[in-house]
Motif scaffolding. Structure first.
Motif, PDB file in Angstrom:
ATOM      1  N   ASN A   1       0.685  -1.137  -0.100  1.00  0.00           N
ATOM      2  CA  ASN A   1      -0.220  -0.400   0.079  1.00  0.00           C
ATOM      3  C   ASN A   1       0.386   0.862   0.311  1.00  0.00           C
ATOM      4  O   ASN A   1       0.223   2.082   0.583  1.00  0.00           O
TER       5      ASN A   1
ATOM      6  N   LEU B   5       0.718   2.252   8.229  1.00  0.00           N
ATOM      7  CA  LEU B   5      -0.308   1.102   8.192  1.00  0.00           C
ATOM      8  C   LEU B   5      -0.934   1.245  10.005  1.00  0.00           C
ATOM      9  O   LEU B   5      -1.980   1.024  10.289  1.00  0.00           O
TER      10      LEU B   5
ATOM     11  N   LEU C 221      -7.765   3.707   5.392  1.00  0.00           N
ATOM     12  CA  LEU C 221      -7.647   2.417   4.749  1.00  0.00           C
ATOM     13  C   LEU C 221      -8.130   1.788   3.861  1.00  0.00           C
ATOM     14  O   LEU C 221      -9.136   1.345   4.373  1.00  0.00           O
ATOM     15  N   SER C 222      -8.464   1.146   2.797  1.00  0.00           N
ATOM     16  CA  SER C 222      -9.656   0.352   1.705  1.00  0.00           C
ATOM     17  C   SER C 222      -9.894  -0.449   2.930  1.00  0.00           C
ATOM     18  O   SER C 222      -8.829  -1.163   4.033  1.00  0.00           O
TER      19      SER C 222
ATOM     20  N   THR D 224      -7.688  -3.813   2.710  1.00  0.00           N
ATOM     21  CA  THR D 224      -6.658  -3.777   3.242  1.00  0.00           C
ATOM     22  C   THR D 224      -6.671  -3.927   5.161  1.00  0.00           C
ATOM     23  O   THR D 224      -6.375  -4.648   5.425  1.00  0.00           O
TER      24      THR D 224
END
Length: 156
Positions: A72, A79, A116-117, A120
């Protein structure tokens, strides 16, 4: 509330290539890192008490989380902190920094507006499900042991 959101520095990636002083089989390097610690995992007192972040399950998860971060285009630190920010019932993340540069980096991550998607988030949750409760994970026991885990907990 998330405390120790970066797992004592383990989720920054700084211990991925060279283990924490407490775990390093290279005694010379271990002593050097104890004398000039990269973070609390290199400090004998802290490093010994934070085994839960250094267990085999935790190490596997960190490698997997790092791969998710890389896929990502972000650091493991980013993250980790953005995951904390995005959790529904998590309203506060306690942060610990060794210097102002780290604090500024963290604040920049919290200012990013894009979440975040979902993919993810699912990837992170999948790693967690595969490596639950690392504090009780211990692959360093032999056939005979003295009835005590690595953190001193009694084992029946």
């Amino acid at each position: 509330m998330a405390y120790n959101a970066l797992a004592g520095g383990m989720l920054t990636g700084k211990y991925m290539d060279v283990p924490a002083a407490f775990d390093d089989a290279d005694r010379g390097r271990s002593n050097s890192n104890s004398d000039n610690p990269r973070g609390r995992m290199d400090i004998r007192g802290w490093g010994g008490t934070l085994y839960r972040y250094r267990s085999e399950a935790a190490q596997r998860a960190i490698v997997q989380y790092s791969a998710i971060a890389k896929a990502n285009d972000m650091s493991l630190t980013e993250l980790s902190l953005r995951w904390c920010r995005q959790r529904d019932l998590l309203t506060t993340t306690l942060l610990g920094h060794s210097n102002i540069a780290q604090l500024k980096e963290t604040l920049a991550f919290f200012k990013k507006k894009d979440p975040l998607s979902q993919r993810t988030m699912w990837d992170i949750d999948t790693v967690h499900m595969q490596n639950r409760t690392p504090i009780f994970s211990n692959e360093r026991i032999g056939r005979y042991f003295d009835g005590e885990g690595l953190i001193g907990e009694p084992i029946p």
